[in-house]
Motif scaffolding. Structure first.
Motif, PDB file in Angstrom:
ATOM      1  N   ARG A 105     -23.316  13.194  45.283  1.00 17.19           N
ATOM      2  CA  ARG A 105     -23.062  14.637  45.284  1.00 17.19           C
ATOM      3  C   ARG A 105     -21.675  14.937  44.720  1.00 17.19           C
ATOM      4  O   ARG A 105     -21.498  15.888  43.940  1.00 17.19           O
ATOM      5  N   ALA A 106     -20.680  14.119  45.097  1.00 11.67           N
ATOM      6  CA  ALA A 106     -19.313  14.359  44.644  1.00 11.67           C
ATOM      7  C   ALA A 106     -19.164  14.182  43.136  1.00 11.67           C
ATOM      8  O   ALA A 106     -18.304  14.828  42.516  1.00 11.67           O
ATOM      9  N   LEU A 107     -19.993  13.342  42.539  1.00  9.52           N
ATOM     10  CA  LEU A 107     -19.886  13.074  41.101  1.00  9.52           C
ATOM     11  C   LEU A 107     -20.789  13.964  40.248  1.00  9.52           C
ATOM     12  O   LEU A 107     -20.704  13.932  39.017  1.00  9.52           O
ATOM     13  N   ALA A 108     -21.611  14.758  40.889  1.00  7.09           N
ATOM     14  CA  ALA A 108     -22.600  15.542  40.151  1.00  7.09           C
ATOM     15  C   ALA A 108     -21.959  16.481  39.134  1.00  7.09           C
ATOM     16  O   ALA A 108     -22.501  16.681  38.036  1.00  7.09           O
ATOM     17  N   ASP A 109     -20.819  17.056  39.473  1.00  8.53           N
ATOM     18  CA  ASP A 109     -20.190  18.035  38.587  1.00  8.53           C
ATOM     19  C   ASP A 109     -18.944  17.500  37.884  1.00  8.53           C
ATOM     20  O   ASP A 109     -18.172  18.280  37.314  1.00  8.53           O
ATOM     21  N   VAL A 110     -18.741  16.188  37.933  1.00  6.57           N
ATOM     22  CA  VAL A 110     -17.557  15.595  37.309  1.00  6.57           C
ATOM     23  C   VAL A 110     -17.799  15.382  35.822  1.00  6.57           C
ATOM     24  O   VAL A 110     -18.790  14.780  35.423  1.00  6.57           O
ATOM     25  N   ASP A 111     -16.877  15.896  35.012  1.00  7.65           N
ATOM     26  CA  ASP A 111     -16.949  15.670  33.571  1.00  7.65           C
ATOM     27  C   ASP A 111     -16.134  14.431  33.210  1.00  7.65           C
ATOM     28  O   ASP A 111     -15.070  14.192  33.761  1.00  7.65           O
ATOM     29  N   GLY A 112     -16.611  13.668  32.276  1.00  4.76           N
ATOM     30  CA  GLY A 112     -15.890  12.474  31.867  1.00  4.76           C
ATOM     31  C   GLY A 112     -15.934  11.397  32.936  1.00  4.76           C
ATOM     32  O   GLY A 112     -16.884  11.303  33.724  1.00  4.76           O
ATOM     33  N   GLY A 114     -13.718  10.941  35.473  1.00  8.71           N
ATOM     34  CA  GLY A 114     -13.139  11.298  36.759  1.00  8.71           C
ATOM     35  C   GLY A 114     -11.653  11.008  36.800  1.00  8.71           C
ATOM     36  O   GLY A 114     -11.063  10.478  35.858  1.00  8.71           O
ATOM     37  N   ASN A 115     -11.021  11.331  37.945  1.00 11.33           N
ATOM     38  CA  ASN A 115      -9.566  11.231  38.074  1.00 11.33           C
ATOM     39  C   ASN A 115      -9.066   9.984  38.807  1.00 11.33           C
ATOM     40  O   ASN A 115      -7.879   9.886  39.113  1.00 11.33           O
ATOM     41  N   ALA A 116      -9.995   9.039  39.093  1.00 11.13           N
ATOM     42  CA  ALA A 116      -9.567   7.905  39.916  1.00 11.13           C
ATOM     43  C   ALA A 116      -9.983   6.549  39.336  1.00 11.13           C
ATOM     44  O   ALA A 116     -10.096   5.567  40.082  1.00 11.13           O
ATOM     45  N   MET A 117     -10.165   6.467  38.031  1.00 10.47           N
ATOM     46  CA  MET A 117     -10.565   5.195  37.434  1.00 10.47           C
ATOM     47  C   MET A 117      -9.515   4.106  37.692  1.00 10.47           C
ATOM     48  O   MET A 117      -9.864   2.926  37.877  1.00 10.47           O
ATOM     49  N   ALA A 118      -8.240   4.479  37.738  1.00  9.31           N
ATOM     50  CA  ALA A 118      -7.172   3.493  37.940  1.00  9.31           C
ATOM     51  C   ALA A 118      -7.148   2.951  39.369  1.00  9.31           C
ATOM     52  O   ALA A 118      -6.515   1.922  39.630  1.00  9.31           O
ATOM     53  N   ASP A 119      -7.835   3.632  40.278  1.00  7.65           N
ATOM     54  CA  ASP A 119      -7.835   3.214  41.683  1.00  7.65           C
ATOM     55  C   ASP A 119      -9.028   2.318  42.035  1.00  7.65           C
ATOM     56  O   ASP A 119      -9.192   1.934  43.198  1.00  7.65           O
ATOM     57  N   VAL A 120      -9.853   1.994  41.050  1.00  8.63           N
ATOM     58  CA  VAL A 120     -11.101   1.270  41.318  1.00  8.63           C
ATOM     59  C   VAL A 120     -11.232   0.057  40.395  1.00  8.63           C
ATOM     60  O   VAL A 120     -10.921   0.131  39.206  1.00  8.63           O
ATOM     61  N   THR A 199     -18.371   3.511  35.810  1.00 10.51           N
ATOM     62  CA  THR A 199     -18.546   4.571  34.806  1.00 10.51           C
ATOM     63  C   THR A 199     -17.781   5.833  35.189  1.00 10.51           C
ATOM     64  O   THR A 199     -17.194   6.501  34.335  1.00 10.51           O
ATOM     65  N   LYS A 200     -17.785   6.142  36.485  1.00  7.78           N
ATOM     66  CA  LYS A 200     -17.039   7.301  36.986  1.00  7.78           C
ATOM     67  C   LYS A 200     -16.367   6.953  38.311  1.00  7.78           C
ATOM     68  O   LYS A 200     -16.926   6.188  39.115  1.00  7.78           O
ATOM     69  N   ALA A 201     -15.213   7.550  38.541  1.00  9.67           N
ATOM     70  CA  ALA A 201     -14.529   7.399  39.829  1.00  9.67           C
ATOM     71  C   ALA A 201     -13.765   8.688  40.084  1.00  9.67           C
ATOM     72  O   ALA A 201     -12.895   9.075  39.290  1.00  9.67           O
ATOM     73  N   GLN A 202     -14.093   9.328  41.183  1.00 12.56           N
ATOM     74  CA  GLN A 202     -13.483  10.608  41.493  1.00 12.56           C
ATOM     75  C   GLN A 202     -12.824  10.575  42.869  1.00 12.56           C
ATOM     76  O   GLN A 202     -13.413  10.121  43.850  1.00 12.56           O
TER      77      GLN A 202
END
Length: 204
Positions: A105-112, A114-120, A199-202
């Motif tokens: 649900r949190a990633l459903a509306d994320v473009d690109g 996300g803002n936390a790729m460096a944390d994962v 692929t995404k991290a928010q």
């Protein structure tokens, strides 16, 4: 007593020999084969094998049965892998299903990305420790100075680089500097060569 002239004796002997030879030949013909209705010998049929000129292989019904059996085995393997993956995830954490749904649900509306790729980051997990499944440890670290939650999308790709499965994991209410290591487990049948990537991290 009258005596037979020598030339007549020789003729009689020759005739007797011819009669014996003719009788022997008739006996051989009689024993050598079956006779037809007219008394002549009938030729014996020559045995032959089954006709196979138009036979091209396994009958269609047998091929269909083999194909159905193969599909059933593949389907059973996939179902078994999915069930074992669910059991393994549940044994690791009782909150896996809830975290999966929340991350999605949190990633459903994320473009690109996300803002936390460096944390994962990802770490492979030996199959012997993952019920012979493909699993990766998702290392999530809160590098901010305040409490935050994370949602991560992990894609599994085949040898052609195509995405064949997507899994979602997350971490709720991580304190600053704290970390969590949920698992992303493939539910596909074992034996496939897959690679996993974030692929995404928010952070939210």
């Amino acid at each position: 007593m009258a005596t037979t002239p020598p030339h007549r004796a020789r003729v009689a002997t020759a005739l007797a020999g011819l009669l014996i030879a003719a009788a022997s030949a008739a006996a051989l013909v009689s024993c050598g084969g079956d006779e037809g209705d007219d008394g002549t010998a009938s030729p014996r049929p020559t045995p032959s094998g089954p006709y196979t000129a138009s036979f091209s292989g396994t009958p269609a019904s047998a091929l269909a049965t083999l194909a159905a059996s193969a599909r059933a085995r593949v389907s059973a393997a996939a179902s078994s892998a999915s069930a074992r993956a669910s059991e393994f995830e549940a044994s690791v954490s009782a909150e896996v299903a809830r975290a999966h749904a929340a991350a999605r649900r949190a990633l459903a509306d994320v473009d690109g990305q996300g803002n936390a790729m460096a944390d994962v980051s990802l770490t492979g997990k030996p199959r012997a420790e993952a019920a012979d499944l493909i699993a990766v440890v998702v290392n999530i670290t809160n590098r901010t100075d305040r409490t935050a939650s994370y949602a991560v999308q992990v894609d599994f790709r085949d040898s052609d680089g195509e995405v064949v499965e997507t899994r979602y994991v997350g971490a709720q209410d991580l304190a600053p500097g704290a970390g969590k290591q949920p698992l992303a487990v493939s539910h596909l049948a074992p034996g496939r060569r897959l690679t996993a990537a974030v692929t995404k991290a928010q952070r939210y």
